[in-house]
Design an enzyme around this catalytic site. Structure first.
Site, short mmCIF file in Angstrom:
data_model
loop_
_atom_site.label_atom_id
_atom_site.label_comp_id
_atom_site.label_asym_id
_atom_site.label_seq_id
_atom_site.Cartn_x
_atom_site.Cartn_y
_atom_site.Cartn_z
CG HIS A 105 81.71 41.02 26.68
ND1 HIS A 105 81.31 41.82 25.63
CD2 HIS A 105 83.06 40.91 26.56
CE1 HIS A 105 82.35 42.16 24.90
NE2 HIS A 105 83.45 41.64 25.45
CG ASP A 107 87.34 42.09 27.57
OD1 ASP A 107 86.48 41.63 26.78
OD2 ASP A 107 87.93 43.17 27.37
CG HIS A 250 83.49 45.92 26.61
ND1 HIS A 250 83.91 45.25 27.73
CD2 HIS A 250 84.06 45.26 25.55
CE1 HIS A 250 84.70 44.26 27.39
NE2 HIS A 250 84.80 44.22 26.07
NE ARG A 265 90.69 42.18 24.40
CZ ARG A 265 89.73 41.29 24.64
NH1 ARG A 265 88.46 41.58 24.36
NH2 ARG A 265 90.02 40.11 25.15
#
Ligand code: SIN
Length: 274
Positions: A105, A107, A250, A265
């Site tokens: 995917h 983000d 990723h 994150r």
């Protein structure tokens, strides 16, 4: 210390050495990171001490930090940071988002303006597994089989969420995500290069029935994740990895849950893909 940049894989990824992120970035260090980010798409800085304030300040050098919809997993006192973790509070509730992104995917592509960059910092990692795989979507575009290129040229993909890819969203959070269309092939505003913009949140093709779209999306997903486009990051505590969501997919890998994996994150707000 001298700053140097070292390729990690023939397709994408570079390690930058000689920068201490615990201190405010000077112009040379910032320029090195910004250039390597565009050139290599995924950059790694090992052995860093990155308290939340420094992580957020670093993120701000690249744009506005995004506030993730999963507010239940924000770091207390620092809502710009999403905690990815399998740790539990004393009452058994999760400290962070567990099992995040175990599929290809980019983000938050389910928003009209998906993130440009993500900055993931590891505080605790398991002895094996829990890697993050990255694939180069410029290379995926350049190597597209003719049939897929013909089927998708000029098309827009419908990005959204469902319970399979978003098991930890509340019903209310899921209802806030309305499917949005993005070009199947986007042009990176920083490099001018074309990249495939797809992944698991791409659930349909505008103007096509689901039955017609599914085999095309499945073939695209398989193509985009091929080994030849892929760098696998094996984490150590203290790694800061930053990737470009406009040209990279990723995918996190599983690990033995007897061990902790605990990460912070941030993401940088983006514009509308074109
Ligand atoms: C994500 O940002 O999707 C998770 C990546 C990871 O935990 O390795």
């Amino acid at each position: 210390m001298t700053i140097s940049v070292h390729r990690l894989h023939e397709s994408l990824g570079a390690e930058i050495r000689g920068i201490d992120l615990s201190r405010p970035l000077d112009d040379t260090s910032f320029a090195t990171i910004a250039t390597a980010f565009l050139d290599h798409q995924v950059i790694v800085l090992r052995g860093q001490q990155l308290p939340p304030e420094r992580h957020i300040a670093l993120t701000r050098r690249f744009g506005n930090p995004e506030i993730h919809i999963l507010e239940q997993f924000h770091l207390v006192g620092h809502h710009e940071i999403l905690v990815l973790s399998n740790r539990k509070h004393a009452d058994g509730t999760p400290v962070g988002l567990e099992d995040a992104g175990r599929y290809w995917h980019t983000d938050v592509s389910f928003w009209p303006e998906p993130s440009t960059a993500s900055l993931l910092y590891s505080l605790e990692v398991p002895p094996e597994g829990g890697d993050t795989m990255f694939t180069n979507q410029y290379a995926a575009y350049d190597a597209l089989p003719d049939e897929l290129r013909r089927q998708l040229d000029g098309r827009r993909l419908l990005h959204g969420l469902n319970r399979v890819v978003a098991p930890k969203f509340t019903d209310e959070q899921l209802a806030r995500v309305v499917p949005v269309s993005h070009p199947a092939f986007r042009t990176h505003p920083g490099t001018g290069r074309k990249a495939v913009f797809a992944g698991a949140f791409a659930m349909g093709i505008e103007g096509m029935t689901d039955a017609a779209a599914r085999p095309i999306l499945d073939a695209l997903y398989a193509h985009c994740g091929e080994d030849r486009f892929r760098y696998v990051h094996r984490w150590r505590a203290g790694d800061l990895v930053m990737w470009d969501n406009r040209c990279v997919l990723h995918h996190a890998t599983p690990f033995d849950p007897a061990y902790a994996r605990h990460m912070h994150r941030t993401t940088v707000s983006g514009g509308r893909p074109i």
